[in-house]
Scaffold this motif. Structure first.
Motif, PDB file in Angstrom:
ATOM      1  N   ARG A   1       0.841  -1.204   0.000  1.00 44.85           N
ATOM      2  CA  ARG A   1       0.000   0.000   0.000  1.00 44.85           C
ATOM      3  C   ARG A   1       0.874   1.251   0.000  1.00 44.85           C
ATOM      4  NH1 ARG A   1      -3.346  -2.956   3.591  1.00 44.85           N
ATOM      5  NH2 ARG A   1      -2.285  -1.972   5.367  1.00 44.85           N
ATOM      6  N   GLN A   2       1.899   1.246   0.844  1.00 43.11           N
ATOM      7  CA  GLN A   2       2.781   2.409   0.927  1.00 43.11           C
ATOM      8  C   GLN A   2       3.634   2.554  -0.330  1.00 43.11           C
ATOM      9  OE1 GLN A   2       2.569   4.742   3.185  1.00 43.11           O
ATOM     10  NE2 GLN A   2       4.252   5.936   2.273  1.00 43.11           N
ATOM     11  N   TYR A   3       4.058   1.449  -0.891  1.00 43.40           N
ATOM     12  CA  TYR A   3       4.858   1.480  -2.112  1.00 43.40           C
ATOM     13  C   TYR A   3       4.041   2.115  -3.247  1.00 43.40           C
ATOM     14  CZ  TYR A   3       8.469  -0.051  -5.407  1.00 43.40           C
ATOM     15  OH  TYR A   3       9.478  -0.080  -6.334  1.00 43.40           O
ATOM     16  N   ARG A   4       2.785   1.685  -3.373  1.00 46.85           N
ATOM     17  CA  ARG A   4       1.912   2.238  -4.414  1.00 46.85           C
ATOM     18  C   ARG A   4       1.675   3.737  -4.191  1.00 46.85           C
ATOM     19  NH1 ARG A   4      -1.831  -0.053  -8.063  1.00 46.85           N
ATOM     20  NH2 ARG A   4      -1.407  -2.134  -7.206  1.00 46.85           N
ATOM     21  N   ALA A   5       1.523   4.142  -2.916  1.00 49.12           N
ATOM     22  CA  ALA A   5       1.321   5.555  -2.597  1.00 49.12           C
ATOM     23  C   ALA A   5       2.552   6.381  -3.001  1.00 49.12           C
ATOM     24  CB  ALA A   5       1.033   5.721  -1.112  1.00 49.12           C
ATOM     25  N   VAL A   6       3.747   5.827  -2.802  1.00 53.79           N
ATOM     26  CA  VAL A   6       4.989   6.503  -3.202  1.00 53.79           C
ATOM     27  C   VAL A   6       5.017   6.688  -4.717  1.00 53.79           C
ATOM     28  CG1 VAL A   6       7.485   6.199  -3.423  1.00 53.79           C
ATOM     29  CG2 VAL A   6       6.395   5.856  -1.203  1.00 53.79           C
ATOM     30  N   VAL A   7       4.665   5.649  -5.440  1.00 49.53           N
ATOM     31  CA  VAL A   7       4.652   5.716  -6.902  1.00 49.53           C
ATOM     32  C   VAL A   7       3.691   6.802  -7.366  1.00 49.53           C
ATOM     33  CG1 VAL A   7       3.979   4.482  -9.005  1.00 49.53           C
ATOM     34  CG2 VAL A   7       5.352   3.330  -7.243  1.00 49.53           C
ATOM     35  N   GLU A   8       2.520   6.876  -6.753  1.00 50.12           N
ATOM     36  CA  GLU A   8       1.522   7.868  -7.151  1.00 50.12           C
ATOM     37  C   GLU A   8       1.999   9.290  -6.850  1.00 50.12           C
ATOM     38  OE1 GLU A   8      -1.913   6.579  -5.072  1.00 50.12           O
ATOM     39  OE2 GLU A   8      -2.398   4.987  -6.510  1.00 50.12           O
ATOM     40  N   GLN A   9       2.686   9.480  -5.725  1.00 48.98           N
ATOM     41  CA  GLN A   9       3.197  10.801  -5.370  1.00 48.98           C
ATOM     42  C   GLN A   9       4.285  11.255  -6.352  1.00 48.98           C
ATOM     43  OE1 GLN A   9       3.546   9.760  -0.896  1.00 48.98           O
ATOM     44  NE2 GLN A   9       3.549  11.996  -0.942  1.00 48.98           N
ATOM     45  N   ILE A  10       5.147  10.348  -6.722  1.00 47.62           N
ATOM     46  CA  ILE A  10       6.209  10.690  -7.681  1.00 47.62           C
ATOM     47  C   ILE A  10       5.598  11.019  -9.044  1.00 47.62           C
ATOM     48  CG2 ILE A  10       8.235   9.816  -8.934  1.00 47.62           C
ATOM     49  CD1 ILE A  10       8.912   8.154  -6.443  1.00 47.62           C
ATOM     50  N   ARG A  11       4.643  10.195  -9.457  1.00 51.07           N
ATOM     51  CA  ARG A  11       3.992  10.434 -10.752  1.00 51.07           C
ATOM     52  C   ARG A  11       3.265  11.778 -10.761  1.00 51.07           C
ATOM     53  NH1 ARG A  11       3.357   5.825 -14.034  1.00 51.07           N
ATOM     54  NH2 ARG A  11       2.503   7.287 -15.551  1.00 51.07           N
ATOM     55  N   ALA A  12       2.669  12.131  -9.634  1.00 50.32           N
ATOM     56  CA  ALA A  12       1.958  13.404  -9.555  1.00 50.32           C
ATOM     57  C   ALA A  12       2.921  14.589  -9.670  1.00 50.32           C
ATOM     58  CB  ALA A  12       1.180  13.490  -8.254  1.00 50.32           C
ATOM     59  N   LYS A  13       4.121  14.463  -9.104  1.00 53.09           N
ATOM     60  CA  LYS A  13       5.115  15.533  -9.143  1.00 53.09           C
ATOM     61  C   LYS A  13       5.862  15.577 -10.473  1.00 53.09           C
ATOM     62  CE  LYS A  13       5.066  17.297  -4.866  1.00 53.09           C
ATOM     63  NZ  LYS A  13       4.988  18.751  -4.568  1.00 53.09           N
ATOM     64  N   GLN A  14       6.057  14.427 -11.087  1.00 53.71           N
ATOM     65  CA  GLN A  14       6.835  14.336 -12.319  1.00 53.71           C
ATOM     66  C   GLN A  14       6.063  13.507 -13.361  1.00 53.71           C
ATOM     67  OE1 GLN A  14      10.175  15.531 -12.901  1.00 53.71           O
ATOM     68  NE2 GLN A  14      10.073  16.636 -10.960  1.00 53.71           N
ATOM     69  N   PRO A  15       4.957  14.034 -13.865  1.00 55.17           N
ATOM     70  CA  PRO A  15       4.131  13.261 -14.803  1.00 55.17           C
ATOM     71  C   PRO A  15       4.829  12.977 -16.135  1.00 55.17           C
ATOM     72  CG  PRO A  15       3.363  15.526 -14.672  1.00 55.17           C
ATOM     73  CD  PRO A  15       4.376  15.361 -13.590  1.00 55.17           C
ATOM     74  N   GLN A  16       5.777  13.819 -16.508  1.00 54.96           N
ATOM     75  CA  GLN A  16       6.474  13.631 -17.782  1.00 54.96           C
ATOM     76  C   GLN A  16       7.588  12.574 -17.712  1.00 54.96           C
ATOM     77  OE1 GLN A  16       7.179  16.087 -15.627  1.00 54.96           O
ATOM     78  NE2 GLN A  16       9.329  15.546 -15.332  1.00 54.96           N
ATOM     79  N   ALA A  17       7.967  12.207 -16.507  1.00 59.49           N
ATOM     80  CA  ALA A  17       9.113  11.301 -16.343  1.00 59.49           C
ATOM     81  C   ALA A  17       8.732   9.843 -16.569  1.00 59.49           C
ATOM     82  CB  ALA A  17       9.709  11.469 -14.946  1.00 59.49           C
ATOM     83  N   SER A  18       9.683   9.104 -17.094  1.00 55.58           N
ATOM     84  CA  SER A  18       9.532   7.648 -17.188  1.00 55.58           C
ATOM     85  C   SER A  18       9.979   7.070 -15.845  1.00 55.58           C
ATOM     86  CB  SER A  18      10.413   7.106 -18.321  1.00 55.58           C
ATOM     87  OG  SER A  18      10.423   5.689 -18.306  1.00 55.58           O
ATOM     88  N   LEU A  19       9.031   6.439 -15.139  1.00 57.30           N
ATOM     89  CA  LEU A  19       9.327   5.908 -13.808  1.00 57.30           C
ATOM     90  C   LEU A  19       9.660   4.428 -13.913  1.00 57.30           C
ATOM     91  CD1 LEU A  19       9.502   6.358 -10.768  1.00 57.30           C
ATOM     92  CD2 LEU A  19       7.012   6.061 -10.621  1.00 57.30           C
ATOM     93  N   ILE A  20      10.869   4.058 -13.467  1.00 56.48           N
ATOM     94  CA  ILE A  20      11.336   2.670 -13.550  1.00 56.48           C
ATOM     95  C   ILE A  20      11.406   2.085 -12.140  1.00 56.48           C
ATOM     96  CG2 ILE A  20      13.243   1.148 -14.235  1.00 56.48           C
ATOM     97  CD1 ILE A  20      13.154   4.589 -15.729  1.00 56.48           C
ATOM     98  N   LEU A  21      10.634   1.033 -11.905  1.00 52.23           N
ATOM     99  CA  LEU A  21      10.639   0.369 -10.609  1.00 52.23           C
ATOM    100  C   LEU A  21      11.631  -0.794 -10.659  1.00 52.23           C
ATOM    101  CD1 LEU A  21       6.772   0.263  -9.868  1.00 52.23           C
ATOM    102  CD2 LEU A  21       8.418   2.161  -9.593  1.00 52.23           C
ATOM    103  N   GLU A  22      12.628  -0.745  -9.788  1.00 55.26           N
ATOM    104  CA  GLU A  22      13.682  -1.757  -9.792  1.00 55.26           C
ATOM    105  C   GLU A  22      13.424  -2.836  -8.753  1.00 55.26           C
ATOM    106  OE1 GLU A  22      17.861  -0.252 -10.566  1.00 55.26           O
ATOM    107  OE2 GLU A  22      16.941   1.530  -9.651  1.00 55.26           O
ATOM    108  N   ALA A  23      13.658  -4.067  -9.153  1.00 53.94           N
ATOM    109  CA  ALA A  23      13.534  -5.193  -8.224  1.00 53.94           C
ATOM    110  C   ALA A  23      14.621  -5.106  -7.153  1.00 53.94           C
ATOM    111  CB  ALA A  23      13.661  -6.508  -8.992  1.00 53.94           C
ATOM    112  N   ASN A  24      14.321  -5.661  -5.995  1.00 53.67           N
ATOM    113  CA  ASN A  24      15.306  -5.692  -4.914  1.00 53.67           C
ATOM    114  C   ASN A  24      16.327  -6.806  -5.162  1.00 53.67           C
ATOM    115  OD1 ASN A  24      14.394  -3.757  -2.554  1.00 53.67           O
ATOM    116  ND2 ASN A  24      12.542  -4.676  -3.407  1.00 53.67           N
ATOM    117  N   LEU A  25      17.575  -6.506  -4.877  1.00 56.00           N
ATOM    118  CA  LEU A  25      18.660  -7.461  -5.074  1.00 56.00           C
ATOM    119  C   LEU A  25      18.518  -8.632  -4.101  1.00 56.00           C
ATOM    120  CD1 LEU A  25      21.351  -7.662  -6.776  1.00 56.00           C
ATOM    121  CD2 LEU A  25      22.510  -6.805  -4.720  1.00 56.00           C
TER     122      LEU A  25
END
Length: 299
Positions: A198-222
């Motif tokens: 839930r918190q991870y999705r909220a972070v993604v939405e906040q970043i997208r709201a601030k930077q809608p033009q950016a390509s957002l890449i979610l990286e897997a954990n090592l």
């Protein structure tokens, strides 16, 4: 009786007169001979004394030499462990190269482009710190620290490459990025899975709201190594894989890209290869540049 005494007296007188008439050199020769005998005796005694002195001196010298030799042998015996210790210490530096079977650059990495990561932001935890410190992220901005998680991301301030300390909200509000890489999740594994997502999705939405033009890449954990995973019920690859799968789903649902680097550093059993790590959780510094090249080739 008187005649007898007269005879004796006469004989003695004749002998005295005879001695008195001997040449002086006879007496001198006898005297010289006597002196020579005395000198010879004295020289003999002197030679004896000299020989004894030399014998004593030789004995003392041999004793001293023996003592010196013993001291040197003792010093040599004392020095031996130091040499052995130095030889023992030397392989420690070479050990990673002699024991590791990992190549300098994994064969799965294709040559990177000349991407300088201009207008790019990297957000993450200690793995992203490693990319910044040991890889070449060029002109990218990096917002990361070792304790970063989705739960404290927007409450944390980080010192940026220009030396200023800012929050993520300030970074996102003052700059426009063409690409944003987000890698979080390992520090969250102690939390309940659904709260993490839930918190991870909220972070993604906040970043997208601030930077809608950016390509957002979610990286897997090592991944962690097999040994590291076996020691913990929390930080193990079963839980990491479950979280990565959920992050991939979030990427699909929100229109983000998903990037999984684990194939680059995993062993044949799907764990982080022990050849690439010393602490079981992070790769060695020299491999972060390989990771960066892999990111470049994946753009």
């Amino acid at each position: 009786m008187r005649r007898y005494w007269y005879s004796i007296l006469l004989t003695g007188s004749i002998m005295i007169l005879a001695v008195g008439k001997l040449p002086p050199d006879v007496l001198g020769v006898r005297t010289a001979m006597a002196k020579a005998e005395v000198s010879a005796m004295e020289m003999g005694e002197a030679e004896t004394n000299t020989a004894e002195a030399e014998s004593v001196g030789t004995a003392e010298a041999e004793a001293k030499a023996g003592a010196t030799g013993a001291a040197e042998m003792e010093a040599g015996a004392t020095g031996a462990p130091e040499m052995e210790a130095a030889e023992t210490d030397a392989p420690e530096t070479a050990a990673p190269q002699t024991t590791s079977q990992a190549p300098e650059v994994p064969s799965t990495v294709s040559p990177g482009t000349n991407e300088t990561f201009s207008d790019t932001l990297f957000i993450g935890d200690s793995r992203t710190v490693g990319l910044f410190e040991y890889g070449d992220l060029g002109q990218a901005e990096v917002f990361a620290n070792s304790g970063m998680s989705v739960f404290n991301l927007f409450q944390t301030q980080v010192t940026l490459k220009n030396g200023t300390k800012q929050s993520l909200d300030e970074v996102l509000s003052s700059n426009r990025y063409s690409s944003i890489y987000l890698m979080l999740g390992i520090n969250e594994l102690g939390y309940e899975e659904q709260s993490i997502l839930r918190q991870y999705r909220a972070v993604v939405e906040q970043i997208r709201a601030k930077q809608p033009q950016a390509s957002l890449i979610l990286e897997a954990n090592l991944h962690v190594t097999r040994e590291k995973a076996a020691k913990s019920d929390i930080y193990n690859n079963r839980k990491i894989d479950a979280l990565n799968k959920a992050i991939e789903t979030i990427a699909e649902e929100t229109g983000c890209r998903y990037l999984d680097v684990n194939s680059l550093f995993d062993d044949e059993t799907g764990n982080l290869s022990a050849n690439y790590s010393t602490d079981g959780s992070h790769i060695l510094g020299k491999y972060y540049s390989v990771w960066v090249d892999w990111i470049r080739s994946s753009r």
